[in-house]
Design a protein around this motif. Sequence first.
Motif, PDB file in Angstrom:
ATOM      1  N   GLN A 137      10.564  -6.483  10.977  1.00  0.00           N
ATOM      2  CA  GLN A 137      11.802  -6.148  10.269  1.00  0.00           C
ATOM      3  C   GLN A 137      11.537  -5.174   9.123  1.00  0.00           C
ATOM      4  N   LEU A 138      10.409  -5.338   8.428  1.00  0.00           N
ATOM      5  CA  LEU A 138      10.062  -4.408   7.352  1.00  0.00           C
ATOM      6  C   LEU A 138       9.844  -2.989   7.890  1.00  0.00           C
ATOM      7  N   LEU A 139       9.157  -2.898   9.019  1.00  0.00           N
ATOM      8  CA  LEU A 139       8.939  -1.572   9.628  1.00  0.00           C
ATOM      9  C   LEU A 139      10.263  -0.930  10.018  1.00  0.00           C
ATOM     10  N   ALA A 140      11.193  -1.714  10.546  1.00  0.00           N
ATOM     11  CA  ALA A 140      12.505  -1.181  10.934  1.00  0.00           C
ATOM     12  C   ALA A 140      13.275  -0.695   9.709  1.00  0.00           C
ATOM     13  N   LYS A 141      13.233  -1.468   8.614  1.00  0.00           N
ATOM     14  CA  LYS A 141      13.919  -1.058   7.386  1.00  0.00           C
ATOM     15  C   LYS A 141      13.321   0.224   6.816  1.00  0.00           C
ATOM     16  N   ILE A 142      11.998   0.318   6.828  1.00  0.00           N
ATOM     17  CA  ILE A 142      11.334   1.520   6.305  1.00  0.00           C
ATOM     18  C   ILE A 142      11.682   2.731   7.161  1.00  0.00           C
ATOM     19  N   ALA A 143      11.684   2.560   8.490  1.00  0.00           N
ATOM     20  CA  ALA A 143      12.021   3.668   9.392  1.00  0.00           C
ATOM     21  C   ALA A 143      13.465   4.114   9.183  1.00  0.00           C
ATOM     22  N   ALA A 144      14.375   3.172   8.944  1.00  0.00           N
ATOM     23  CA  ALA A 144      15.771   3.537   8.718  1.00  0.00           C
ATOM     24  C   ALA A 144      15.949   4.278   7.400  1.00  0.00           C
ATOM     25  N   ALA A 145      15.142   3.933   6.403  1.00  0.00           N
ATOM     26  CA  ALA A 145      15.298   4.545   5.082  1.00  0.00           C
ATOM     27  C   ALA A 145      14.637   5.915   4.971  1.00  0.00           C
ATOM     28  N   VAL A 146      13.440   6.083   5.526  1.00  0.00           N
ATOM     29  CA  VAL A 146      12.706   7.339   5.314  1.00  0.00           C
ATOM     30  C   VAL A 146      12.439   8.117   6.595  1.00  0.00           C
ATOM     31  N   GLY A 147      12.777   7.550   7.744  1.00  0.00           N
ATOM     32  CA  GLY A 147      12.586   8.273   8.997  1.00  0.00           C
ATOM     33  C   GLY A 147      11.494   7.668   9.855  1.00  0.00           C
ATOM     34  N   ASP A 148      11.637   7.869  11.158  1.00  0.00           N
ATOM     35  CA  ASP A 148      10.650   7.363  12.110  1.00  0.00           C
ATOM     36  C   ASP A 148       9.359   8.149  11.999  1.00  0.00           C
ATOM     37  N   GLY A 149       8.253   7.478  12.263  1.00  0.00           N
ATOM     38  CA  GLY A 149       6.958   8.154  12.310  1.00  0.00           C
ATOM     39  C   GLY A 149       6.236   8.253  10.991  1.00  0.00           C
ATOM     40  N   VAL A 150       6.903   7.935   9.878  1.00  0.00           N
ATOM     41  CA  VAL A 150       6.232   8.003   8.584  1.00  0.00           C
ATOM     42  C   VAL A 150       5.298   6.805   8.438  1.00  0.00           C
ATOM     43  N   VAL A 151       5.831   5.601   8.714  1.00  0.00           N
ATOM     44  CA  VAL A 151       5.037   4.375   8.661  1.00  0.00           C
ATOM     45  C   VAL A 151       5.048   3.765  10.053  1.00  0.00           C
ATOM     46  N   ASN A 152       3.881   3.656  10.674  1.00  0.00           N
ATOM     47  CA  ASN A 152       3.766   3.098  12.020  1.00  0.00           C
ATOM     48  C   ASN A 152       3.254   1.664  12.009  1.00  0.00           C
ATOM     49  N   LYS A 153       2.543   1.296  10.951  1.00  0.00           N
ATOM     50  CA  LYS A 153       1.893  -0.009  10.905  1.00  0.00           C
ATOM     51  C   LYS A 153       1.811  -0.482   9.461  1.00  0.00           C
ATOM     52  N   LEU A 154       1.906  -1.794   9.263  1.00  0.00           N
ATOM     53  CA  LEU A 154       1.736  -2.384   7.947  1.00  0.00           C
ATOM     54  C   LEU A 154       0.412  -3.129   7.885  1.00  0.00           C
ATOM     55  N   LYS A 155      -0.295  -2.980   6.786  1.00  0.00           N
ATOM     56  CA  LYS A 155      -1.507  -3.755   6.518  1.00  0.00           C
ATOM     57  C   LYS A 155      -1.213  -4.555   5.254  1.00  0.00           C
ATOM     58  N   ILE A 156      -1.004  -5.852   5.438  1.00  0.00           N
ATOM     59  CA  ILE A 156      -0.605  -6.701   4.323  1.00  0.00           C
ATOM     60  C   ILE A 156      -1.828  -7.457   3.843  1.00  0.00           C
ATOM     61  N   VAL A 157      -2.124  -7.316   2.554  1.00  0.00           N
ATOM     62  CA  VAL A 157      -3.292  -7.973   1.969  1.00  0.00           C
ATOM     63  C   VAL A 157      -2.832  -8.891   0.846  1.00  0.00           C
ATOM     64  N   GLY A 158      -3.588  -9.961   0.666  1.00  0.00           N
ATOM     65  CA  GLY A 158      -3.312 -10.904  -0.411  1.00  0.00           C
ATOM     66  C   GLY A 158      -4.023 -10.481  -1.675  1.00  0.00           C
ATOM     67  N   PRO A 159      -4.043 -11.359  -2.646  1.00  0.00           N
ATOM     68  CA  PRO A 159      -4.714 -11.022  -3.905  1.00  0.00           C
ATOM     69  C   PRO A 159      -6.221 -10.948  -3.709  1.00  0.00           C
ATOM     70  N   VAL A 160      -6.858 -10.171  -4.542  1.00  0.00           N
ATOM     71  CA  VAL A 160      -8.298  -9.976  -4.458  1.00  0.00           C
ATOM     72  C   VAL A 160      -8.963 -10.846  -5.511  1.00  0.00           C
TER      73      VAL A 160
END
Length: 181
Positions: A137-160
């Motif tokens: 759902q986050l990828l779909a929202k990002i694609a709708a806001a800034v365009g397809d192909g800008v963000v293809n994948k999310l890398k989610i990291v926790g605290p270090v």
Amino acid sequence: MTESPEPPAHLAHLKGMDLVRRTLEEARGAARSQGKDVGRGRSSIPRKVAGNSRRRWSGPGPDSRDPQVFAAATRDLARSRGWSARVAEGAVFGRWQTVVGDQIASHATPTALDEGVLTVSAESTAWATQLRMVQAQLLAKIAAAVGDGVVNKLKIVGPVAPSWRKGKYHIAGRGPRDTYG
């Protein structure tokens, strides 16, 4: 010997024209001998024929010379200079809160965008897990806001966790027995 009579008054100007023509021909010959290209009194610029030239005024309809909205002007500038991809990447960071919402934005921030992979840093491991579940759902929202192909994948990291390494030597092991996050 008889002298030739003067030409009639209406032919006198022809004698003067002949003198002008000969002078011009001599001047052209001298210019050609110096390598200059001299025409015969006609302009080397082709004349515009009526009907073939495009109008130079804006008229009642919209035109590219009319005042433009600033966003459209900057978008056209970015497109013409080849900056569209970089502008779209910056829009991901700039619009993060409006794209994902206030709640997610208060607990996670984008940290890097490299070759279509957006790295998002969550404030806790629980938030990182929740974001991984709604990744599509986050990828779909990002694609709708800034365009397809800008963000293809999310890398989610926790605290270090902080590093306990000190000095140049290190022994492999589990380190301190405490949990972080």
